[in-house]
Scaffold this active site. Structure first.
Site, PDB file in Angstrom:
ATOM      1  CB  VAL A 295       9.898  -7.921   0.691  1.00  0.00           C
ATOM      2  CG1 VAL A 295       9.058  -7.197   1.712  1.00  0.00           C
ATOM      3  CG2 VAL A 295       9.007  -8.634  -0.310  1.00  0.00           C
ATOM      4  CB  SER A 296       7.771  -4.967  -2.392  1.00  0.00           C
ATOM      5  OG  SER A 296       6.976  -4.267  -3.318  1.00  0.00           O
TER       6      SER A 296
END
Length: 633
Positions: A295-296
């Site tokens: 994520v990210s």
């Protein structure tokens, strides 16, 4: 925890050839088994192009059962949901297990929405304890100055006949547990081994007064011991010593190597499984299913790994990824330096009157008006009246590709001064700057009550590894520099950081060019998931642009767009945000379900999708609990 083993550091570092020894090792103790694994070579004669492992500190094994576990560090749902972190018996000298427990608590709460009514553990996700073994090491990419931390969790319910590995990279600049709420929470309950990497960043901060780094156990190491980040001690008599932060000061531009960090973590997982289950060997990419998820920044890392030809990764899921394809989208540093300058003014536009955090006192933001006045003085705005200036700043950002939804969510980064902190850190990383030579005169130091730098206390220093996010300010460490007296104190620093992007010949631009992504390898299934309201990594600049270009180039890629979702699930416990946005984590888990069904069961890869969600809003002055109907599944 009820047993431990440790293979000590080696001098010089041990290089692990790519490939796996296929001999049985069931009767070997850990140290001999490790030596056999390290000496192994590919029995099938094949050549792999993933980086060889260079072991800086030997594999450390810990077993977590009987009141402790892999997923929650023994805290369980109640402990993770507690707003009070797990205590240290001695704040100046916490034990390694106290540090681990606190790091797990910190990283869960930094990524997931665990607030009551937020739905975690009820509508989606699980916080049930998962017993098992945890292996950790410091490894180095060939030619790099600093190691990165890798960790593999092997749950007791791991089935050698199923052979499932989830490999992940930390979000943001977090330490090695920075993806536990995504990869660990999906993989461990299903019996998968989970391999983590901090991808060359992390929270091993160093006080340059003595140069002592953080060891494999999370504690401040003795001089000469292996550490996750090493810098020389500062010469005495030069004033208060700055704090060295790995992402900013490693000298390696770690973002350029994100994909190779993930590939090394995947290889390390197979080496660990050869130790954990020697009777089931050989452990190779050919006979082990490997899913990559992040994520990210972790999402960007697994997409960079997707480019590599021989990682053995079978499918990739990237949630809210920070990624840029050459010729498509925009680099993070480009739009974040733009946002730092323009967004404070733009958020005073009438379009955001209903965004409560943009107007904490219900009226106009004085800081926003001051920035509008600065932009007018620079000649970047022509209007004289503040409301017209704010609208003109909004129109400027919309013309640059921002959306009103992304700008409204960007208020979080403006209020926390996050843009400036991110840009100062990334500029230093891209330029490979030392701790005393950060661009634009920035530095990191512990700040006293008067705002002036001081030496850290022993207790502050002891908690950096477990508590920090990887980018100051925070945990007592301040970002210094780039501030001038006046109504708009951060303008000068933000202008300087932006100028490093505008100068095409700058070292920062060269560092950014080294991070550009290419197309995933042919036939690799990829699912990219992004929130339509993401105000930190807008989908138009990152996930959507990457997906569109990669699909055009022939990638096997699906794009899922989630309406009414922004970047920070952890902030949804704030009623003004929980009422407006849905969490992203459920879509990451669902994408992992789909990827696994595709590679393990032969199910078709799902189609592109747009999830039309329903925010919870307010009912009787409160935010009602999340229900599955809110998610638009």
């Amino acid at each position: 925890m009820n047993d431990t083993a440790h293979v000590p550091a080696r001098t010089p570092p041990v290089r692990v050839p790519t490939g796996w020894d296929r001999r049985r090792r069931s009767a070997l103790p850990l140290a001999l088994a490790l030596a056999a694994a390290l000496a192994g070579c590919s029995a099938d004669g094949g050549t792999r192009t993933t980086p060889e492992l260079v072991i800086e500190a030997g594999i450390d094994l810990r077993t977590y059962r009987e009141g402790d576990d892999l997923l929650t560090a023994g805290l369980g749902a109640a402990g993770l949901r507690s707003p009070v972190p797990p205590a240290f018996a001695n704040a100046e000298a916490p034990t390694r297990e106290e540090l681990r427990r606190r790091a797990v608590w910190t990283n869960w709460r930094g990524i997931a929405d665990l607030a009551p009514g937020g739905g975690y553990g009820e509508v989606y996700g699980s916080l049930a304890p998962v017993p098992g073994r945890e292996y950790q090491a410091l490894v180095r990419l060939p030619g790099r100055q600093q190691p990165h931390r890798v960790l593999v969790q092997v749950p007791d319910n791991f089935d050698p006949k199923a052979r499932c590995v989830v490999v992940t990279a930390s979000s943001g600049s977090r330490g090695v547990y920075g993806a536990i709420a995504l990869a660990g929470a999906w993989g461990l309950p299903r019996g998968c081994a989970v391999a983590y990497t901090d991808k060359g960043a992390g929270t091993g901060y160093v006080d340059t007064a003595d140069g002592r780094g953080i060891g494999l156990d999370g504690r401040v190491a003795e001089p000469g011991a292996p550490v996750e980040f090493a810098v020389p001690a500062r010469t005495a008599g030069e004033g208060v010593a700055p704090i060295a932060v790995k992402h900013a000061h490693s000298g390696d531009n770690p973002e350029a190597e994100w994909g190779r960090h993930v590939a090394q973590a995947s290889d390390f997982a197979l080496q660990v499984l050869a130790l954990a289950h020697p009777e089931a060997g050989p452990w190779t990419p050919a006979n082990t299913r490997i899913l990559a998820v992040g994520v990210s920044n972790g999402g960007g890392a697994v997409l960079r790994a997707a480019e590599l030809p021989d990682t053995g990764i079978d499918a990739v899921v990237a949630v809210s990824p920070n990624i840029q394809r050459a010729g498509s989208g925009r680099a993070l540093y480009d739009y974040s330096t733009e946002a730092a300058l323009w967004m404070p003014c733009a958020l005073n536009a009438a379009a955001y009157d209903g965004v409560l955090l943009a107007r904490p006192n219900g009226g106009r933001s004085p800081a926003g008006d001051a920035r509008c006045a600065s932009l007018r003085q620079l000649g970047w705005l022509q209007a004289d009246e503040p409301a017209a200036q704010a609208e003109a700043a909004r129109e400027h950002l919309l013309s640059a590709g921002w959306t009103d939804e992304a700008l409204a969510a960007g208020v979080l980064s403006v209020n926390f001064d996050l843009w400036r902190a991110v840009n100062a850190t990334y500029a230093s990383a891209y330029a490979r700057s030392g701790v005393d030579a950060m661009p634009c005169g920035f530095s990191f130091a512990v700040a006293g009550p008067d705002g002036q730098p001081r030496a850290p206390t022993a207790a502050e220093r002891a908690a950096w590894w477990s508590d920090a996010s990887g980018i100051p300010p925070g945990n007592g460490i301040a970002l210094r520099g780039g501030v001038e007296p006046g109504a708009d104190p951060t303008l000068a620093g933000n202008l300087c950081l932006r100028a490093l992007w505008d100068d095409a010949a700058s070292a920062v631009r060269a560092g950014i060019a080294a991070t550009e992504a290419t197309t995933p390898r042919a036939g690799l299934p990829v699912i990219v998931v992004h929130g339509a309201d993401d105000g930190l990594v807008p989908e138009a600049f990152s996930g959507e642009a990457y997906a569109r270009r990669s699909a055009h180039d022939g990638a096997t890629l699906r794009y899922w767009r989630v309406r009414n979702a922004q970047h920070f699930d952890a902030f949804l416990g704030l009623p003004v945000l929980g009422a407006r946005y849905v969490p992203m984590m459920p879509y990451g888990y669902r994408a992992l379900d789909a990827a696994w069904q595709h590679v393990a069961e032969g199910a078709p890869l799902p189609a592109d999708a747009e999830f039309n969600t329903t925010p919870r809003g307010f009912a009787d002055g409160a935010v009602p609990p999340l229900r599955v109907e809110n998610l638009g599944f």
